[in-house]
Write a protein that holds these residues in place. Sequence first.
Motif, PDB file in Angstrom:
ATOM      1  N   ILE A   1      43.656   4.349 -43.933  1.00 22.82           N
ATOM      2  CA  ILE A   1      42.704   5.236 -44.614  1.00 22.82           C
ATOM      3  C   ILE A   1      41.264   4.879 -44.246  1.00 22.82           C
ATOM      4  CG2 ILE A   1      41.791   5.900 -46.876  1.00 22.82           C
ATOM      5  CD1 ILE A   1      44.704   5.473 -47.941  1.00 22.82           C
ATOM      6  N   SER A   2      40.922   3.594 -44.280  1.00 24.34           N
ATOM      7  CA  SER A   2      39.541   3.185 -44.012  1.00 24.34           C
ATOM      8  C   SER A   2      39.162   3.390 -42.548  1.00 24.34           C
ATOM      9  CB  SER A   2      39.328   1.722 -44.425  1.00 24.34           C
ATOM     10  OG  SER A   2      40.243   0.875 -43.767  1.00 24.34           O
ATOM     11  N   VAL A   3      40.054   3.037 -41.618  1.00 25.21           N
ATOM     12  CA  VAL A   3      39.742   3.161 -40.190  1.00 25.21           C
ATOM     13  C   VAL A   3      39.589   4.628 -39.781  1.00 25.21           C
ATOM     14  CG1 VAL A   3      40.691   2.868 -37.862  1.00 25.21           C
ATOM     15  CG2 VAL A   3      40.764   0.969 -39.482  1.00 25.21           C
ATOM     16  N   LEU A   4      40.522   5.484 -40.180  1.00 23.76           N
ATOM     17  CA  LEU A   4      40.444   6.889 -39.770  1.00 23.76           C
ATOM     18  C   LEU A   4      39.300   7.617 -40.458  1.00 23.76           C
ATOM     19  CD1 LEU A   4      44.228   7.858 -39.518  1.00 23.76           C
ATOM     20  CD2 LEU A   4      42.557   7.752 -37.679  1.00 23.76           C
ATOM     21  N   THR A   5      38.971   7.237 -41.692  1.00 18.85           N
ATOM     22  CA  THR A   5      37.835   7.854 -42.377  1.00 18.85           C
ATOM     23  C   THR A   5      36.528   7.516 -41.671  1.00 18.85           C
ATOM     24  OG1 THR A   5      38.976   7.788 -44.511  1.00 18.85           O
ATOM     25  CG2 THR A   5      36.577   8.006 -44.557  1.00 18.85           C
ATOM     26  N   LEU A   6      36.341   6.248 -41.302  1.00 20.63           N
ATOM     27  CA  LEU A   6      35.118   5.857 -40.606  1.00 20.63           C
ATOM     28  C   LEU A   6      35.100   6.384 -39.169  1.00 20.63           C
ATOM     29  CD1 LEU A   6      34.535   2.273 -42.015  1.00 20.63           C
ATOM     30  CD2 LEU A   6      33.138   4.303 -42.379  1.00 20.63           C
ATOM     31  N   ALA A   7      36.267   6.560 -38.569  1.00 16.17           N
ATOM     32  CA  ALA A   7      36.318   7.194 -37.241  1.00 16.17           C
ATOM     33  C   ALA A   7      35.806   8.630 -37.323  1.00 16.17           C
ATOM     34  CB  ALA A   7      37.739   7.159 -36.693  1.00 16.17           C
ATOM     35  N   ALA A   8      36.166   9.327 -38.409  1.00 20.86           N
ATOM     36  CA  ALA A   8      35.659  10.689 -38.615  1.00 20.86           C
ATOM     37  C   ALA A   8      34.145  10.675 -38.797  1.00 20.86           C
ATOM     38  CB  ALA A   8      36.337  11.308 -39.833  1.00 20.86           C
ATOM     39  N   ALA A   9      33.647   9.686 -39.550  1.00 20.75           N
ATOM     40  CA  ALA A   9      32.203   9.572 -39.762  1.00 20.75           C
ATOM     41  C   ALA A   9      31.475   9.303 -38.453  1.00 20.75           C
ATOM     42  CB  ALA A   9      31.919   8.448 -40.761  1.00 20.75           C
ATOM     43  N   HIS A  10      32.008   8.410 -37.623  1.00 24.31           N
ATOM     44  CA  HIS A  10      31.382   8.122 -36.325  1.00 24.31           C
ATOM     45  C   HIS A  10      31.439   9.329 -35.407  1.00 24.31           C
ATOM     46  CE1 HIS A  10      32.448   3.676 -37.270  1.00 24.31           C
ATOM     47  NE2 HIS A  10      31.204   3.938 -37.607  1.00 24.31           N
ATOM     48  N   THR A  11      32.515  10.095 -35.475  1.00 29.21           N
ATOM     49  CA  THR A  11      32.640  11.302 -34.644  1.00 29.21           C
ATOM     50  C   THR A  11      31.551  12.309 -34.984  1.00 29.21           C
ATOM     51  OG1 THR A  11      35.038  10.995 -34.498  1.00 29.21           O
ATOM     52  CG2 THR A  11      34.188  13.195 -33.998  1.00 29.21           C
ATOM     53  N   LEU A  12      31.245  12.429 -36.280  1.00 27.38           N
ATOM     54  CA  LEU A  12      30.233  13.389 -36.738  1.00 27.38           C
ATOM     55  C   LEU A  12      28.826  12.813 -36.711  1.00 27.38           C
ATOM     56  CD1 LEU A  12      32.131  14.898 -39.812  1.00 27.38           C
ATOM     57  CD2 LEU A  12      31.920  15.857 -37.519  1.00 27.38           C
ATOM     58  N   GLY A  13      28.692  11.528 -36.335  1.00 29.35           N
ATOM     59  CA  GLY A  13      27.378  10.898 -36.267  1.00 29.35           C
ATOM     60  C   GLY A  13      26.785  10.579 -37.626  1.00 29.35           C
TER      61      GLY A  13
ATOM     62  N   GLY B   1      54.303   8.548 -42.999  1.00 25.67           N
ATOM     63  CA  GLY B   1      53.103   9.376 -42.995  1.00 25.67           C
ATOM     64  C   GLY B   1      52.459   9.563 -44.352  1.00 25.67           C
ATOM     65  N   GLY B   2      52.926   8.846 -45.376  1.00 25.27           N
ATOM     66  CA  GLY B   2      52.410   9.051 -46.726  1.00 25.27           C
ATOM     67  C   GLY B   2      50.935   8.748 -46.867  1.00 25.27           C
ATOM     68  N   SER B   3      50.422   7.774 -46.136  1.00 27.08           N
ATOM     69  CA  SER B   3      49.012   7.388 -46.271  1.00 27.08           C
ATOM     70  C   SER B   3      48.074   8.399 -45.631  1.00 27.08           C
ATOM     71  CB  SER B   3      48.787   6.014 -45.636  1.00 27.08           C
ATOM     72  OG  SER B   3      49.079   6.049 -44.248  1.00 27.08           O
ATOM     73  N   LEU B   4      48.542   9.138 -44.639  1.00 31.21           N
ATOM     74  CA  LEU B   4      47.660  10.053 -43.904  1.00 31.21           C
ATOM     75  C   LEU B   4      47.102  11.166 -44.792  1.00 31.21           C
ATOM     76  CD1 LEU B   4      49.649  10.380 -40.546  1.00 31.21           C
ATOM     77  CD2 LEU B   4      47.635   8.977 -41.005  1.00 31.21           C
ATOM     78  N   LEU B   5      47.883  11.604 -45.766  1.00 30.71           N
ATOM     79  CA  LEU B   5      47.448  12.698 -46.631  1.00 30.71           C
ATOM     80  C   LEU B   5      46.356  12.268 -47.602  1.00 30.71           C
ATOM     81  CD1 LEU B   5      50.777  14.553 -47.441  1.00 30.71           C
ATOM     82  CD2 LEU B   5      49.138  14.946 -45.610  1.00 30.71           C
ATOM     83  N   LEU B   6      46.073  10.962 -47.669  1.00 32.85           N
ATOM     84  CA  LEU B   6      45.001  10.480 -48.541  1.00 32.85           C
ATOM     85  C   LEU B   6      43.679  10.320 -47.800  1.00 32.85           C
ATOM     86  CD1 LEU B   6      47.135   7.905 -50.511  1.00 32.85           C
ATOM     87  CD2 LEU B   6      46.194  10.031 -51.400  1.00 32.85           C
ATOM     88  N   ILE B   7      43.690  10.566 -46.480  1.00 33.64           N
ATOM     89  CA  ILE B   7      42.463  10.467 -45.695  1.00 33.64           C
ATOM     90  C   ILE B   7      41.407  11.480 -46.144  1.00 33.64           C
ATOM     91  CG2 ILE B   7      41.501  10.786 -43.370  1.00 33.64           C
ATOM     92  CD1 ILE B   7      44.118   9.480 -42.335  1.00 33.64           C
ATOM     93  N   PRO B   8      41.770  12.762 -46.408  1.00 35.60           N
ATOM     94  CA  PRO B   8      40.750  13.711 -46.892  1.00 35.60           C
ATOM     95  C   PRO B   8      40.082  13.263 -48.181  1.00 35.60           C
ATOM     96  CG  PRO B   8      42.690  14.897 -46.144  1.00 35.60           C
ATOM     97  CD  PRO B   8      43.061  13.443 -46.151  1.00 35.60           C
ATOM     98  N   LEU B   9      40.835  12.565 -49.033  1.00 42.63           N
ATOM     99  CA  LEU B   9      40.266  12.036 -50.273  1.00 42.63           C
ATOM    100  C   LEU B   9      39.139  11.054 -49.965  1.00 42.63           C
ATOM    101  CD1 LEU B   9      40.298  11.442 -53.334  1.00 42.63           C
ATOM    102  CD2 LEU B   9      42.166   9.848 -52.915  1.00 42.63           C
ATOM    103  N   ALA B  10      39.374  10.127 -49.034  1.00 37.03           N
ATOM    104  CA  ALA B  10      38.341   9.155 -48.661  1.00 37.03           C
ATOM    105  C   ALA B  10      37.205   9.838 -47.899  1.00 37.03           C
ATOM    106  CB  ALA B  10      38.966   8.048 -47.812  1.00 37.03           C
ATOM    107  N   CYS B  11      37.544  10.825 -47.067  1.00 35.61           N
ATOM    108  CA  CYS B  11      36.510  11.546 -46.305  1.00 35.61           C
ATOM    109  C   CYS B  11      35.537  12.273 -47.243  1.00 35.61           C
ATOM    110  CB  CYS B  11      37.152  12.549 -45.356  1.00 35.61           C
ATOM    111  SG  CYS B  11      37.858  11.831 -43.857  1.00 35.61           S
ATOM    112  N   SER B  12      36.058  12.759 -48.379  1.00 40.92           N
ATOM    113  CA  SER B  12      35.188  13.486 -49.312  1.00 40.92           C
ATOM    114  C   SER B  12      34.090  12.595 -49.862  1.00 40.92           C
ATOM    115  CB  SER B  12      36.029  14.052 -50.467  1.00 40.92           C
ATOM    116  OG  SER B  12      36.595  13.001 -51.244  1.00 40.92           O
ATOM    117  N   LEU B  13      34.337  11.283 -49.916  1.00 40.83           N
ATOM    118  CA  LEU B  13      33.319  10.326 -50.362  1.00 40.83           C
ATOM    119  C   LEU B  13      32.099  10.362 -49.448  1.00 40.83           C
ATOM    120  CD1 LEU B  13      32.454   7.780 -52.062  1.00 40.83           C
ATOM    121  CD2 LEU B  13      33.630   6.418 -50.333  1.00 40.83           C
ATOM    122  N   LEU B  14      32.339  10.603 -48.146  1.00 42.17           N
ATOM    123  CA  LEU B  14      31.254  10.619 -47.162  1.00 42.17           C
ATOM    124  C   LEU B  14      30.720  12.023 -46.926  1.00 42.17           C
ATOM    125  CD1 LEU B  14      32.837   8.190 -44.530  1.00 42.17           C
ATOM    126  CD2 LEU B  14      31.452   7.633 -46.528  1.00 42.17           C
ATOM    127  N   GLY B  15      31.220  12.995 -47.674  1.00 41.35           N
ATOM    128  CA  GLY B  15      30.766  14.373 -47.511  1.00 41.35           C
ATOM    129  C   GLY B  15      31.323  15.058 -46.280  1.00 41.35           C
TER     130      GLY B  15
END
Length: 406
Positions: free
Chosen positions: A302-314, A341-355
């Motif tokens: 969850i933490s790695v993929l969420t921050l990867a999304a943040a880095h992708t968007l700058g 794959g149960g943890s992957l569906l919680l990535i949008p939840l963490a992503c919402s923290l970063l907008g």
Amino acid sequence: MKNILLKWNQISLVKRILLGIIIGILLAVTIPDAASWVSIFGSLFVGALKAVAPILVLFLVMHAISSHKSGKQTNMKSILALYGLGTLLAGAVGVIASFLFPISLSLTTGTQDITPPGGILEVFETLLFNIVDNPINAIINANYIGILTWAILLGLVLKKAADTTKIAIANFSDAITKIVKWVIDLAPLGIMGLVFDAIATSGLSSLLEYGQLLALLLGCMFFVALVVNPVIVFIYTRQNPYPLVFRVLRESGLTAFFTRSSAANIPVNLTLCKKLGLDKDTYSVSIPLGATINMAGAAVTISVLTLAAAHTLGLNVDIWTAVILMVIAAVSAAGASGVAGGSLLLIPLACSLLGIPNEIAMQVVAVGFIVGVLQDSCETALNSSTDVLFTAAADIARERKENAAA
């Protein structure tokens, strides 16, 4: 034939599983079409584990609590503390590694039909409703929170039952445990089918494009398994942790890697705890509970993929937001389902923290499914083996304190 089977069963289960892995790889590489029937062994093995696990958990926990003698100490408080600490530190490892080695993703699509949780409150709401689930429905759907709740309540009520009733429950528990042993003895065949299916259908070529992401994810998980968890165990037990660490990785992590389900690995972990000589009153509760809430690998994902999304968007993530993300990843991971794959569906939840918009977050989920062949396997191996590791650590620490007091 009987002598052959006897000699086969005398070989270490780990060695038999390794032989199954080798045969599965050879068949998938050389004659994938002609040997396509081999994959059914994997489906049958996972299906058998999932079928027997809910009933096993219900009767084991009910028996352990109903037969528990008043005044006898268990290690559940210590184990729960270890579960929480391990998951939190795993989330921290994922966050720190993502800042040290920032990764950008080539976003994709393909998850339009998947609905992730809308927020952390929805995760808790789901957990609460799982607690009050109908017991029959909980067993059918492998809802382990509900199964544990009913097993604990029935166990508490049955503490005052007649001895004959307790003996009947114990007999059922022993009978189901015996069936589990039969299923686990088929692990070499099952894992041969799982390996064959994974290589023949997916291969490893699809992972090359996401090599950096996989390296970061797996690197974090190996660091947690081989550095963070051993340090926790050493501090708690004051003993060299690595013999225990390597044993649980070999005997629990290996099967969890291929089943890709913490729930399906519950019978394997219960058998390993028995072999380690741990307190049955404790591990019969801590292992199924750990399969539900002890999710260090999920916190990393969850933490790695969420921050990867943040880095992708700058996006610029400050230190305090990163700390909050670490906590959110740990808490969310405890709500991840114990299935592939149960943890992957919680990535949008963490992503919402970063907008990060949900459309982008779901594309990140899709990337997670692409690398899931290895990511989810390693995640489950870490999650499930840690259940036994921390249960054993609590037992060792208790014995050390008792010996010191004596």
